[in-house]
Design a protein around this motif. Structure first.
Motif, PDB file in Angstrom:
ATOM      1  N   ARG A  90      -2.149   5.790   2.177  1.00 18.82           N
ATOM      2  CA  ARG A  90      -1.216   6.309   1.530  1.00 18.82           C
ATOM      3  C   ARG A  90      -0.456   7.323   2.378  1.00 18.82           C
ATOM      4  O   ARG A  90      -1.029   8.490   2.007  1.00 18.82           O
ATOM      5  N   ASN A  91       0.300   7.088   2.808  1.00 24.02           N
ATOM      6  CA  ASN A  91       1.218   8.174   3.830  1.00 24.02           C
ATOM      7  C   ASN A  91       2.522   7.692   3.974  1.00 24.02           C
ATOM      8  O   ASN A  91       2.823   6.761   3.607  1.00 24.02           O
ATOM      9  N   TYR A  92       3.345   8.632   4.592  1.00 23.64           N
ATOM     10  CA  TYR A  92       4.859   8.292   4.785  1.00 23.64           C
ATOM     11  C   TYR A  92       5.216   7.079   5.680  1.00 23.64           C
ATOM     12  O   TYR A  92       6.183   6.520   5.553  1.00 23.64           O
ATOM     13  N   ARG A  93       4.284   6.795   6.642  1.00 28.61           N
ATOM     14  CA  ARG A  93       4.363   5.658   7.402  1.00 28.61           C
ATOM     15  C   ARG A  93       4.216   4.501   6.515  1.00 28.61           C
ATOM     16  O   ARG A  93       4.806   3.382   7.115  1.00 28.61           O
ATOM     17  N   ASN A  94       3.480   4.226   5.338  1.00 31.63           N
ATOM     18  CA  ASN A  94       3.204   2.979   4.595  1.00 31.63           C
ATOM     19  C   ASN A  94       4.175   2.962   3.367  1.00 31.63           C
ATOM     20  O   ASN A  94       4.363   2.039   2.873  1.00 31.63           O
ATOM     21  N   TYR A  95       4.183   4.321   2.817  1.00 33.76           N
ATOM     22  CA  TYR A  95       4.762   4.188   1.513  1.00 33.76           C
ATOM     23  C   TYR A  95       5.803   5.456   1.237  1.00 33.76           C
ATOM     24  O   TYR A  95       5.589   6.353   1.727  1.00 33.76           O
ATOM     25  N   CYS A 100       4.728  -1.135  -0.221  1.00 33.50           N
ATOM     26  CA  CYS A 100       4.671  -0.739   1.166  1.00 33.50           C
ATOM     27  C   CYS A 100       5.875  -0.724   1.679  1.00 33.50           C
ATOM     28  O   CYS A 100       6.874  -1.628   1.431  1.00 33.50           O
ATOM     29  N   LEU A 101       6.213  -0.134   2.920  1.00 30.20           N
ATOM     30  CA  LEU A 101       7.434  -0.024   3.732  1.00 30.20           C
ATOM     31  C   LEU A 101       7.767  -1.339   4.370  1.00 30.20           C
ATOM     32  O   LEU A 101       8.920  -1.818   4.379  1.00 30.20           O
ATOM     33  N   GLU A 102       6.652  -2.047   4.850  1.00 29.50           N
ATOM     34  CA  GLU A 102       7.181  -3.526   5.516  1.00 29.50           C
ATOM     35  C   GLU A 102       7.585  -4.389   4.476  1.00 29.50           C
ATOM     36  O   GLU A 102       8.363  -4.918   4.737  1.00 29.50           O
ATOM     37  N   MET A 153     -17.546  15.835   1.092  1.00 29.19           N
ATOM     38  CA  MET A 153     -16.978  14.622   1.183  1.00 29.19           C
ATOM     39  C   MET A 153     -15.784  14.330   1.340  1.00 29.19           C
ATOM     40  O   MET A 153     -14.790  14.821   0.539  1.00 29.19           O
ATOM     41  N   VAL A 154     -15.255  13.384   2.200  1.00 30.52           N
ATOM     42  CA  VAL A 154     -13.756  13.340   2.405  1.00 30.52           C
ATOM     43  C   VAL A 154     -13.413  11.817   1.694  1.00 30.52           C
ATOM     44  O   VAL A 154     -14.078  10.847   1.729  1.00 30.52           O
ATOM     45  N   THR A 155     -12.436  12.034   0.856  1.00 24.89           N
ATOM     46  CA  THR A 155     -11.924  10.996   0.235  1.00 24.89           C
ATOM     47  C   THR A 155     -10.695  10.367   1.014  1.00 24.89           C
ATOM     48  O   THR A 155      -9.752  10.829   1.165  1.00 24.89           O
ATOM     49  N   ILE A 156     -10.771   8.920   1.240  1.00 22.00           N
ATOM     50  CA  ILE A 156      -9.734   8.437   2.009  1.00 22.00           C
ATOM     51  C   ILE A 156      -8.785   7.543   0.868  1.00 22.00           C
ATOM     52  O   ILE A 156      -9.251   6.865  -0.007  1.00 22.00           O
ATOM     53  N   ASN A 157      -7.544   7.832   0.648  1.00 26.78           N
ATOM     54  CA  ASN A 157      -6.625   7.499  -0.180  1.00 26.78           C
ATOM     55  C   ASN A 157      -5.882   6.266   0.076  1.00 26.78           C
ATOM     56  O   ASN A 157      -4.922   6.525   1.095  1.00 26.78           O
ATOM     57  N   PHE A 158      -6.477   5.129  -0.362  1.00 29.83           N
ATOM     58  CA  PHE A 158      -5.528   3.748  -0.043  1.00 29.83           C
ATOM     59  C   PHE A 158      -4.934   3.495  -1.236  1.00 29.83           C
ATOM     60  O   PHE A 158      -5.177   3.784  -2.520  1.00 29.83           O
ATOM     61  N   ARG A 159      -3.770   2.674  -1.076  1.00 32.52           N
ATOM     62  CA  ARG A 159      -3.032   2.132  -2.254  1.00 32.52           C
ATOM     63  C   ARG A 159      -2.746   0.704  -1.965  1.00 32.52           C
ATOM     64  O   ARG A 159      -2.561   0.266  -0.743  1.00 32.52           O
ATOM     65  N   GLU A 160      -2.850  -0.218  -2.878  1.00 32.19           N
ATOM     66  CA  GLU A 160      -2.574  -1.628  -2.688  1.00 32.19           C
ATOM     67  C   GLU A 160      -1.190  -1.882  -3.140  1.00 32.19           C
ATOM     68  O   GLU A 160      -0.560  -1.670  -4.149  1.00 32.19           O
TER      69      GLU A 160
END
Length: 236
Positions: free
Chosen positions: A18-23, A37-39, A1-8
């Motif tokens: 949650r990766n280097y492009r966003n955080y 977030c980066l933005e 099972m693949v867990t997608i790691n999101f962050r608010e």
């Protein structure tokens, strides 16, 4: 099972992967989670740069201090932190601002007041300095475009007269406690009726009827020769 790691993001509340492009880690000294977030961080940095650009026009000694926006962190963002996290355009603005702040601390340096973006070191006692970039004349003493046909001494005298007139005007003016409109007292007692129909005491701003305990109108109530507001004034 693949867990997608999101962050608010705690600022925009958008959930992003949650990766280097966003955080990213905001400063090298931050110990908290990467919650913005980066933005949003870029918008925050851009707003602070704009604030310091405005301040630098009036305060040549200002220092850029951009801190981490995460609550209770307050770690200072150094140049390398901003370079790693900001967009190319935002970092270039930041870099140019730090350059300007450094240059304008040089003794005798002045910026052209014609807003051409040039600046130079002024040599000599003549208060007029002519920009080498646009040939416009500025006043070294006052930091404005040159005041034609008026010496610096005369300019100071005119400013002093203007300041005195302004102080005198403000001493006879107060804002209505209800609508904030300026009210001028020309003569008569302290019972004021604003255009918004609000009635108040010009001295203590207390709503009609009544005064603050230290109000001069209340204290002078026993002096029948002086309009004593509300109780004894027949003109109100």
């Amino acid at each position: 099972m693949v867990t997608i790691n999101f962050r608010e993001c705690i600022i925009c509340f958008e959930k992003k992967f949650r990766n280097y492009r966003n955080y990213r880690k905001i400063t090298t000294k931050c110990t908290h989670e990467e919650d913005i977030c980066l933005e949003c961080i870029n918008k925050y940095i851009d707003t602070d740069i704009e604030k310091f650009e405005s301040i630098s026009q009036f305060d040549q000694e200002v220092k850029i201090k951009i801190t981490c926006p995460v609550p209770k962190c307050y770690k200072l963002m150094e140049r390398n932190d901003i370079k790693k996290i900001a967009t190319k355009d935002i970092y270039e603005r930041y870099d140019f601002l730090t350059y300007k702040l450094a240059v304008q601390k040089i003794p005798g340096f002045r910026w052209c007041q014609a807003s051409c973006g040039s600046g130079q070191i002024h040599i000599g006692e003549d208060p007029i300095f002519i920009c080498k970039g646009c040939d416009k004349s500025s006043c070294y003493n006052h930091g404005i475009l040159w005041h034609e046909n008026i010496t610096c001494e005369k300019y100071d005298e005119m400013n002093k007269q203007s300041e005195t007139a302004t102080e005198q005007y403000l001493s006879n003016s107060k804002r209505c406690p209800n609508c904030n409109l300026y009210i001028d007292k020309i003569e008569g007692c302290d019972h004021m009726t604003c255009k918004c129909s609000h009635q108040f005491c010009m001295s203590c701003l207390h709503e009609f009827p009544g005064h603050e305990t230290t109000c001069k109108s209340k204290i002078s109530r026993m002096n029948l020769l002086n309009c004593t507001l509300f109780d004894l004034c027949n003109r109100c």
